[in-house]
Design a protein around this motif. Structure first.
Motif, PDB file in Angstrom:
ATOM      1  N   GLY A   1      66.293  41.704  32.698  1.00 49.82           N
ATOM      2  CA  GLY A   1      67.046  41.776  33.948  1.00 49.82           C
ATOM      3  C   GLY A   1      66.823  43.076  34.689  1.00 49.82           C
ATOM      4  O   GLY A   1      66.703  43.091  35.915  1.00 49.82           O
ATOM      5  N   ALA A   2      66.763  44.190  33.950  1.00 52.05           N
ATOM      6  CA  ALA A   2      66.517  45.493  34.588  1.00 52.05           C
ATOM      7  C   ALA A   2      65.137  45.531  35.235  1.00 52.05           C
ATOM      8  O   ALA A   2      64.962  46.058  36.346  1.00 52.05           O
ATOM      9  CB  ALA A   2      66.649  46.609  33.555  1.00 52.05           C
ATOM     10  N   PHE A   3      64.139  44.965  34.561  1.00 48.02           N
ATOM     11  CA  PHE A   3      62.789  44.915  35.114  1.00 48.02           C
ATOM     12  C   PHE A   3      62.750  44.054  36.369  1.00 48.02           C
ATOM     13  O   PHE A   3      62.119  44.399  37.370  1.00 48.02           O
ATOM     14  CB  PHE A   3      61.837  44.369  34.053  1.00 48.02           C
ATOM     15  CG  PHE A   3      60.384  44.477  34.412  1.00 48.02           C
ATOM     16  CD1 PHE A   3      59.929  45.454  35.291  1.00 48.02           C
ATOM     17  CD2 PHE A   3      59.461  43.610  33.860  1.00 48.02           C
ATOM     18  CE1 PHE A   3      58.579  45.557  35.611  1.00 48.02           C
ATOM     19  CE2 PHE A   3      58.118  43.694  34.166  1.00 48.02           C
ATOM     20  CZ  PHE A   3      57.678  44.676  35.064  1.00 48.02           C
ATOM     21  N   PHE A   4      63.448  42.919  36.334  1.00 46.73           N
ATOM     22  CA  PHE A   4      63.485  42.032  37.492  1.00 46.73           C
ATOM     23  C   PHE A   4      64.114  42.729  38.701  1.00 46.73           C
ATOM     24  O   PHE A   4      63.599  42.644  39.821  1.00 46.73           O
ATOM     25  CB  PHE A   4      64.277  40.767  37.135  1.00 46.73           C
ATOM     26  CG  PHE A   4      64.355  39.751  38.232  1.00 46.73           C
ATOM     27  CD1 PHE A   4      63.358  38.813  38.402  1.00 46.73           C
ATOM     28  CD2 PHE A   4      65.438  39.736  39.100  1.00 46.73           C
ATOM     29  CE1 PHE A   4      63.428  37.880  39.422  1.00 46.73           C
ATOM     30  CE2 PHE A   4      65.525  38.809  40.121  1.00 46.73           C
ATOM     31  CZ  PHE A   4      64.521  37.871  40.278  1.00 46.73           C
ATOM     32  N   VAL A   5      65.228  43.420  38.466  1.00 44.48           N
ATOM     33  CA  VAL A   5      65.919  44.073  39.580  1.00 44.48           C
ATOM     34  C   VAL A   5      65.100  45.233  40.144  1.00 44.48           C
ATOM     35  O   VAL A   5      64.936  45.374  41.361  1.00 44.48           O
ATOM     36  CB  VAL A   5      67.315  44.551  39.130  1.00 44.48           C
ATOM     37  CG1 VAL A   5      67.968  45.401  40.213  1.00 44.48           C
ATOM     38  CG2 VAL A   5      68.193  43.359  38.799  1.00 44.48           C
ATOM     39  N   SER A   6      64.569  46.094  39.251  1.00 50.57           N
ATOM     40  CA  SER A   6      63.864  47.290  39.719  1.00 50.57           C
ATOM     41  C   SER A   6      62.509  46.974  40.331  1.00 50.57           C
ATOM     42  O   SER A   6      61.983  47.798  41.089  1.00 50.57           O
ATOM     43  CB  SER A   6      63.680  48.279  38.559  1.00 50.57           C
ATOM     44  OG  SER A   6      62.915  47.689  37.518  1.00 50.57           O
ATOM     45  N   CYS A   7      61.942  45.797  40.043  1.00 50.08           N
ATOM     46  CA  CYS A   7      60.645  45.436  40.628  1.00 50.08           C
ATOM     47  C   CYS A   7      60.778  44.341  41.676  1.00 50.08           C
ATOM     48  O   CYS A   7      60.412  44.533  42.836  1.00 50.08           O
ATOM     49  CB  CYS A   7      59.670  44.995  39.527  1.00 50.08           C
ATOM     50  SG  CYS A   7      58.773  46.356  38.769  1.00 50.08           S
ATOM     51  N   VAL A   8      61.312  43.186  41.274  1.00 46.12           N
ATOM     52  CA  VAL A   8      61.345  42.041  42.182  1.00 46.12           C
ATOM     53  C   VAL A   8      62.336  42.268  43.324  1.00 46.12           C
ATOM     54  O   VAL A   8      62.015  42.067  44.494  1.00 46.12           O
ATOM     55  CB  VAL A   8      61.680  40.757  41.405  1.00 46.12           C
ATOM     56  CG1 VAL A   8      61.823  39.575  42.352  1.00 46.12           C
ATOM     57  CG2 VAL A   8      60.593  40.474  40.377  1.00 46.12           C
ATOM     58  N   VAL A   9      63.569  42.679  42.984  1.00 45.17           N
ATOM     59  CA  VAL A   9      64.583  42.848  44.026  1.00 45.17           C
ATOM     60  C   VAL A   9      64.201  43.983  44.979  1.00 45.17           C
ATOM     61  O   VAL A   9      64.272  43.834  46.200  1.00 45.17           O
ATOM     62  CB  VAL A   9      65.965  43.106  43.395  1.00 45.17           C
ATOM     63  CG1 VAL A   9      67.011  43.328  44.478  1.00 45.17           C
ATOM     64  CG2 VAL A   9      66.368  41.928  42.517  1.00 45.17           C
ATOM     65  N   VAL A  10      63.774  45.120  44.428  1.00 40.62           N
ATOM     66  CA  VAL A  10      63.344  46.231  45.288  1.00 40.62           C
ATOM     67  C   VAL A  10      62.128  45.814  46.110  1.00 40.62           C
ATOM     68  O   VAL A  10      62.004  46.165  47.296  1.00 40.62           O
ATOM     69  CB  VAL A  10      63.035  47.480  44.445  1.00 40.62           C
ATOM     70  CG1 VAL A  10      62.470  48.594  45.315  1.00 40.62           C
ATOM     71  CG2 VAL A  10      64.297  47.965  43.746  1.00 40.62           C
ATOM     72  N   GLY A  11      61.221  45.049  45.497  1.00 40.70           N
ATOM     73  CA  GLY A  11      60.044  44.596  46.239  1.00 40.70           C
ATOM     74  C   GLY A  11      60.403  43.687  47.393  1.00 40.70           C
ATOM     75  O   GLY A  11      59.881  43.839  48.513  1.00 40.70           O
ATOM     76  N   ILE A  12      61.311  42.730  47.167  1.00 42.05           N
ATOM     77  CA  ILE A  12      61.713  41.815  48.244  1.00 42.05           C
ATOM     78  C   ILE A  12      62.467  42.561  49.339  1.00 42.05           C
ATOM     79  O   ILE A  12      62.287  42.291  50.531  1.00 42.05           O
ATOM     80  CB  ILE A  12      62.569  40.680  47.654  1.00 42.05           C
ATOM     81  CG1 ILE A  12      61.700  39.788  46.751  1.00 42.05           C
ATOM     82  CG2 ILE A  12      63.199  39.845  48.757  1.00 42.05           C
ATOM     83  CD1 ILE A  12      62.462  38.694  46.055  1.00 42.05           C
ATOM     84  N   ILE A  13      63.306  43.531  48.956  1.00 44.86           N
ATOM     85  CA  ILE A  13      64.007  44.328  49.972  1.00 44.86           C
ATOM     86  C   ILE A  13      63.008  45.076  50.852  1.00 44.86           C
ATOM     87  O   ILE A  13      63.154  45.138  52.084  1.00 44.86           O
ATOM     88  CB  ILE A  13      64.981  45.310  49.291  1.00 44.86           C
ATOM     89  CG1 ILE A  13      66.181  44.562  48.711  1.00 44.86           C
ATOM     90  CG2 ILE A  13      65.470  46.371  50.280  1.00 44.86           C
ATOM     91  CD1 ILE A  13      67.138  45.443  47.949  1.00 44.86           C
ATOM     92  N   ASN A  14      61.972  45.640  50.249  1.00 47.01           N
ATOM     93  CA  ASN A  14      60.970  46.359  51.033  1.00 47.01           C
ATOM     94  C   ASN A  14      60.173  45.424  51.929  1.00 47.01           C
ATOM     95  O   ASN A  14      59.894  45.748  53.093  1.00 47.01           O
ATOM     96  CB  ASN A  14      60.029  47.119  50.095  1.00 47.01           C
ATOM     97  CG  ASN A  14      60.569  48.464  49.676  1.00 47.01           C
ATOM     98  OD1 ASN A  14      60.353  49.473  50.340  1.00 47.01           O
ATOM     99  ND2 ASN A  14      61.298  48.481  48.577  1.00 47.01           N
ATOM    100  N   ILE A  15      59.804  44.254  51.422  1.00 44.80           N
ATOM    101  CA  ILE A  15      59.040  43.309  52.240  1.00 44.80           C
ATOM    102  C   ILE A  15      59.879  42.795  53.406  1.00 44.80           C
ATOM    103  O   ILE A  15      59.411  42.749  54.554  1.00 44.80           O
ATOM    104  CB  ILE A  15      58.535  42.147  51.366  1.00 44.80           C
ATOM    105  CG1 ILE A  15      57.498  42.652  50.366  1.00 44.80           C
ATOM    106  CG2 ILE A  15      57.928  41.043  52.233  1.00 44.80           C
ATOM    107  CD1 ILE A  15      57.033  41.612  49.374  1.00 44.80           C
ATOM    108  N   CYS A  16      61.128  42.416  53.135  1.00 47.33           N
ATOM    109  CA  CYS A  16      61.995  41.933  54.214  1.00 47.33           C
ATOM    110  C   CYS A  16      62.409  43.061  55.153  1.00 47.33           C
ATOM    111  O   CYS A  16      62.480  42.878  56.375  1.00 47.33           O
ATOM    112  CB  CYS A  16      63.235  41.266  53.618  1.00 47.33           C
ATOM    113  SG  CYS A  16      62.906  39.790  52.626  1.00 47.33           S
ATOM    114  N   GLY A  17      62.685  44.254  54.600  1.00 53.21           N
ATOM    115  CA  GLY A  17      63.112  45.373  55.430  1.00 53.21           C
ATOM    116  C   GLY A  17      62.030  45.893  56.346  1.00 53.21           C
ATOM    117  O   GLY A  17      62.322  46.449  57.420  1.00 53.21           O
ATOM    118  N   SER A  18      60.759  45.717  55.960  1.00 53.17           N
ATOM    119  CA  SER A  18      59.670  46.195  56.821  1.00 53.17           C
ATOM    120  C   SER A  18      59.554  45.390  58.098  1.00 53.17           C
ATOM    121  O   SER A  18      58.930  45.849  59.064  1.00 53.17           O
ATOM    122  CB  SER A  18      58.349  46.137  56.051  1.00 53.17           C
ATOM    123  OG  SER A  18      58.029  44.800  55.691  1.00 53.17           O
ATOM    124  N   SER A  19      60.133  44.182  58.134  1.00 53.44           N
ATOM    125  CA  SER A  19      60.063  43.344  59.331  1.00 53.44           C
ATOM    126  C   SER A  19      61.278  43.486  60.237  1.00 53.44           C
ATOM    127  O   SER A  19      61.352  42.811  61.267  1.00 53.44           O
ATOM    128  CB  SER A  19      59.908  41.873  58.915  1.00 53.44           C
ATOM    129  OG  SER A  19      61.013  41.449  58.145  1.00 53.44           O
TER     130      SER A  19
END
Length: 570
Positions: free
Chosen positions: A170-188
């Motif tokens: 769960g920690a790996f999912f949050v620190s990679c996937v969730v942060v990654g999706i926030i960055n991808i969505c936030g860049s737009s």
């Protein structure tokens, strides 16, 4: 100065009260991952591995009817629905389970965005918490408390490696996937969102220290009670560092900002005049646009049949949504300006204690006993008192403006409870799908259960980052690192304390598998990637960072799947 200290002390006391109340609420209930060892044996010792050896649908249905359920999460026996009710028509079973899966995802996302995020933002304002401190306390607590107690129970039941895999997955999912999706969505987003540099570097570096400490424990494979307590105490060190940096920043702003404002006053005046001129032109253009839009957007004449069809469709959607909407609306206090309703507020104050009592009794198995009835009576009395108090202290047209903390605390706690209930049902469905498709327990623990435990983090943090502006993005990013830090130190730390205390003065032998070293290596690699890329992008949410984090997670996932299929031997 005394006023500032008193306000900070009051915020600290109120936050501690919320923490203790949430821990009290979740410490006596079962978490979705508590019975992951049910893949090997159920609580009553019935061997569920033999379930996979049965090929006939009727035999599987007979097994499920006569034996203790293999899946102990949730309130619905999905295996019996699939193999007994839909045994002759597997496509119907797949359709039903897939549809319910979508409904649960919708409920989880809607609860997180509409209730949980709103209560967190309002609480951070009432408690005078900065976005960073709100992320490392309230958001981490709301997302992480079930994982903490799930880890403790898994260690106590002899499934320590499963608890380690679930928390780290769960920690790996949050620190990679969730942060990654926030960055991808936030860049737009139309406006660039920047993350505070010092807070980000502090969180990531501390998380690397935590994972390095855990790696040392796994390498040694033994830990004493003192070592376990030292590992757990790292979380208090982290909170102290966050509080100290926030206090120092406030003192710096109190000293420096007034001077900067005096120096920038002439420039600000000129900029204000220019902005006012541009605003008047924009207002005129907007009025012209409104006039044109009013004339052009008038509804075209349509036939009575199409109008009747659209009205019928709205009623159908309303009928479908109402059973999903009403139970939460009647039990979660909501004092937001746009959704204020006095009848709902009174109903939520009255019914929330009854829902808590029902949940408590169901988890302890005392629904029909005298103890359960006593709990219901006390809950009903408390609900009646709270309902009368809400009726006499609220107004019809506007939410309360004073004494907001009890309302917001109730909304926070009930949104956490509803998120927990929905997540538990979601995980129960995912585990049942694991049985149906024959997914191995190791892959299930690192993927499906980790995803199920972290889906609330994904939806809540992404929603907060997209809808909360600059502060919302800061809270979300802080929560993406503070949450895993909390889960690792509090969940695994307390698990190690309990386990080592049971064998004291002998050291506790930590259950270690090769997958744990792999996930730690990939996780540290993802943290270092974020630590390098985001400062190079001037702390703006960036697509490159997000894609890189998702690629790291997919590489780990591909490696684990290849190993489970025997394609790669490490």
């Amino acid at each position: 100065m005394a006023f500032v200290l008193s306000e900070n002390f009051k915020a600290f006391i109120n936050t501690c009260f919320l923490l203790l109340l949430c821990f009290f609420l979740t410490s006596h209930i079962r978490s979705p991952t508590t019975f992951i060892n049910g893949l090997q044996s159920t609580p009553k010792g019935i061997n569920c591995v033999g379930f996979h050896k049965l090929r006939d649908q009727h035999a599987k249905c007979l097994f499920l009817k006569t034996q203790t359920p293999c899946v102990s999460q949730g309130y619905v026996n999905y295996l019996r629905i699939f193999y007994c009710l839909c045994g002759r028509y597997p496509p119907l079973g797949y359709t039903l389970l897939a549809s319910w899966l979508l409904v649960l995802f919708y409920l989880l996302g809607n609860t997180a965005s509409q209730y949980f995020c709103s209560s967190v933002e309002s609480l951070s304002r009432v408690l005078n918490l900065s976005p960073t401190i709100a992320g490392v306390t309230l958001l981490s607590l709301g997302n992480g408390s079930p994982d903490v107690f799930a880890s403790i129970v898994s260690f106590r039941s002899g499934s320590g490696e499963v608890g380690l895999s679930s928390v780290l997955g769960g920690a790996f999912f949050v620190s990679c996937v969730v942060v990654g999706i926030i960055n991808i969505c936030g860049s737009s987003l139309p406006h660039a969102v920047r993350i505070d540099r010092s807070s980000f570097v502090r969180d990531v570096c501390f998380f690397v220290v935590v994972l390095s400490s855990l790696l040392a424990i796994l390498v040694v494979r033994r830990i004493t009670i003192w070592g376990a307590m030292a590992f757990t105490s790292l979380y208090f060190v982290y909170v102290s560092i966050v509080s100290a940096t926030h206090f120092c920043r406030e003192k710096y702003e109190d000293l420096v900002v007034p001077i900067i404002k005096e120096l920038d006053e002439p420039t600000s005046a000129a900029a204000a005049e220019k902005e006012a001129a541009e605003g008047s032109e924009a207002k005129a253009d907007h009025e012209d646009y409104d006039q044109e839009g009013s004339s052009s957007s008038s509804p075209p004449s349509s036939s009575s049949s199409s109008s009747s069809a659209s009205r019928s469709l709205r009623w159908v959607l309303y009928a479908i949504d109402m059973p999903l909407y009403l139970p939460r609306r009647l039990t979660i206090p909501d004092v937001s300006e746009e959704r204020w309703s006095r009848p709902y507020a009174v109903a939520s104050a009255t019914l929330a204690p009854i829902l808590i009592a029902t949940f408590w009794n169901s988890k302890r198995g005392v629904l029909g006993s005298k103890e359960g009835l006593t709990i219901y009576l006390y809950a009903g009395l408390i609900g009646l008192i709270l309902g009368l108090f809400a009726l006499h202290t609220t107004m019809k047209n506007s939410p309360p403006k004073k004494v907001l903390f009890p309302w917001l605390a109730g909304g926070f706690l009930m949104s956490v409870l509803w998120t927990y209930i929905i997540a538990e049902e979601l995980v129960g469905l995912l585990v049942s799908l694991g049985y149906i498709f024959g997914i191995s327990p190791s892959i299930l623990g690192l993927t499906v259960l980790a995803w199920g435990n972290s889906i609330g983090d994904l939806i809540a943090n992404v929603a907060m980052a997209m809808n909360g502006g600059q502060d919302g993005a800061q809270i979300a990013i802080s929560g993406c690192y503070a949450g895993p830090i909390f889960n690792t130190l509090a969940g695994l730390g307390l698990s190690l304390v309990v386990s080592s205390w049971a064998v004291h003065p002998e050291p506790f032998v930590v259950p270690v598998g090769p997958a744990l070293f792999e996930i730690l290596g990939f996780m540290i690699g993802g943290l270092l990637w974020a630590l390098v890329i985001l400062p190079r992008k001037d702390m703006r949410l960036d697509r490159v960072l997000g894609i890189g984090l998702l690629a790291i997670y997919l590489c780990f996932l591909s490696l684990r799947l290849s190993q489970s299929l025997g394609l790669v031997q490490v």
